[in-house]
Write an enzyme that holds these catalytic residues in place. Structure first.
Site, mmCIF file in Angstrom:
data_model
loop_
_atom_site.group_PDB
_atom_site.id
_atom_site.type_symbol
_atom_site.label_atom_id
_atom_site.label_comp_id
_atom_site.label_asym_id
_atom_site.label_seq_id
_atom_site.Cartn_x
_atom_site.Cartn_y
_atom_site.Cartn_z
ATOM 1 N N CYS A 70 12.737 -45.126 12.178
ATOM 2 C CA CYS A 70 13.847 -44.595 12.966
ATOM 3 C C CYS A 70 13.480 -44.796 14.430
ATOM 4 O O CYS A 70 12.464 -45.402 14.756
ATOM 5 C CB CYS A 70 14.109 -43.123 12.649
ATOM 6 S SG CYS A 70 12.812 -41.983 13.182
ATOM 7 N N ARG A 71 14.297 -44.302 15.295
ATOM 8 C CA ARG A 71 14.007 -44.249 16.728
ATOM 9 C C ARG A 71 14.211 -42.809 17.159
ATOM 10 O O ARG A 71 15.217 -42.179 16.795
ATOM 11 C CB ARG A 71 14.937 -45.158 17.528
ATOM 12 C CG ARG A 71 14.966 -46.638 17.146
ATOM 13 C CD ARG A 71 13.752 -47.398 17.684
ATOM 14 N NE ARG A 71 12.599 -47.261 16.797
ATOM 15 C CZ ARG A 71 11.408 -47.829 17.042
ATOM 16 N NH1 ARG A 71 11.217 -48.534 18.143
ATOM 17 N NH2 ARG A 71 10.425 -47.675 16.187
#
Length: 259
Positions: free
Chosen positions: A2-3
């Site tokens: 993810c970020r």
């Protein structure tokens, strides 16, 4: 996979923090530039933030965060993009999600997780999520339902919450979780957390950058960010070395070995 991003500093709108920059978290949901694993982050998103202390609340009492999560891409929620223009905070933790293989995209898996005045996010994946859950062992706190979420981040959150509640040491708790997790499963354990006055991140298998810059108005104080990748091409971004813990307050940023 993810970020994620954390912010601490003068109050800013959530729109400024998540949407406005050239390579904002919104853009990173479909076109990340530094992501090593996965290509898009379309399996949900979330943001937690701290509002100003109510006048009736004691100064020594921590402010609990508010939060918004959805099981959909951040670009698909135009209503929140509008609302974000009116929500202001000086401490924010947010993430866009690429679900680990084998786990669904239910809202319960979207981060940040929340308990007491803590916000928590995990960027990465455990190679053996069953061994991780069994190895970390202790039952999740009964008052933290997200510690039971159907995702490999949940036992990490449960352990971090327990250690933090016992010690009050957020950097030490995150570092200990990474070390303990690795005893039971290989994996990538970039953790990110905030408590309203401090933001903390670990680098354990993925990227993390830090940025500190002066506030826009005189006397505002610094803005500080921790982010999986820079949201612009401005100067000042520093890549946090692998195997590190970074601790940021309004006054300074400290990077130390994970141990």
């Amino acid at each position: 996979m993810c970020r994620h991003l954390a912010y601490l500093g003068p109050p800013r709108t959530l729109h400024e923090l998540l949407y406005s920059a050239p390579h904002s978290l919104l853009v990173q949901s479909w076109a990340p530039r530094r992501q090593r694993y996965g290509t898009v982050n379309a399996d949900g998103f979330g943001v937690g933030w701290y509002s100003p202390r109510p006048e009736t609340q004691a100064i020594e009492e921590p402010v609990p965060p508010l939060r918004y999560r959805r099981a959909m891409p951040i670009w698909g929620d135009s209503s929140f993009a509008d609302a974000a223009r009116a929500i202001t905070s000086g401490c924010v933790v947010a993430a866009v999600r690429d679900a680990t293989v084998g786990f669904g995209s239910e809202e319960s898996g979207a981060q940040p997780f929340r308990a007491d005045h803590l916000l928590f996010s995990h960027n990465g994946a455990a190679k053996d999520d069953h061994a991780l859950a069994v190895g970390l062992g202790s039952p999740p706190p009964p008052d933290a339902l997200e510690a039971r979420a159907p995702v490999d981040s949940a036992p990490l959150f449960a352990r971090a919450l327990g250690l933090w509640r016992a010690s009050g040491d957020l950097p030490g708790s995150l570092a200990a979780v990474v070390r303990q997790a690795r005893e039971h499963s290989q994996g990538r354990y970039n953790l990110l957390a905030g408590d309203g006055t401090t933001i903390v991140g670990t680098t354990a298998g993925d990227t993390l950058f830090t940025l500190r810059r002066p506030g826009r108005a005189q006397g505002e104080g610094d803005e500080v960010f921790l982010a999986s990748e820079p949201f612009d091409d401005g100067r000042g971004w520093r890549e946090v070395p692998e195997e590190s813990v970074v601790v940021a307050t309004r006054e300074h940023t400290d990077i130390r070995p994970l141990g």
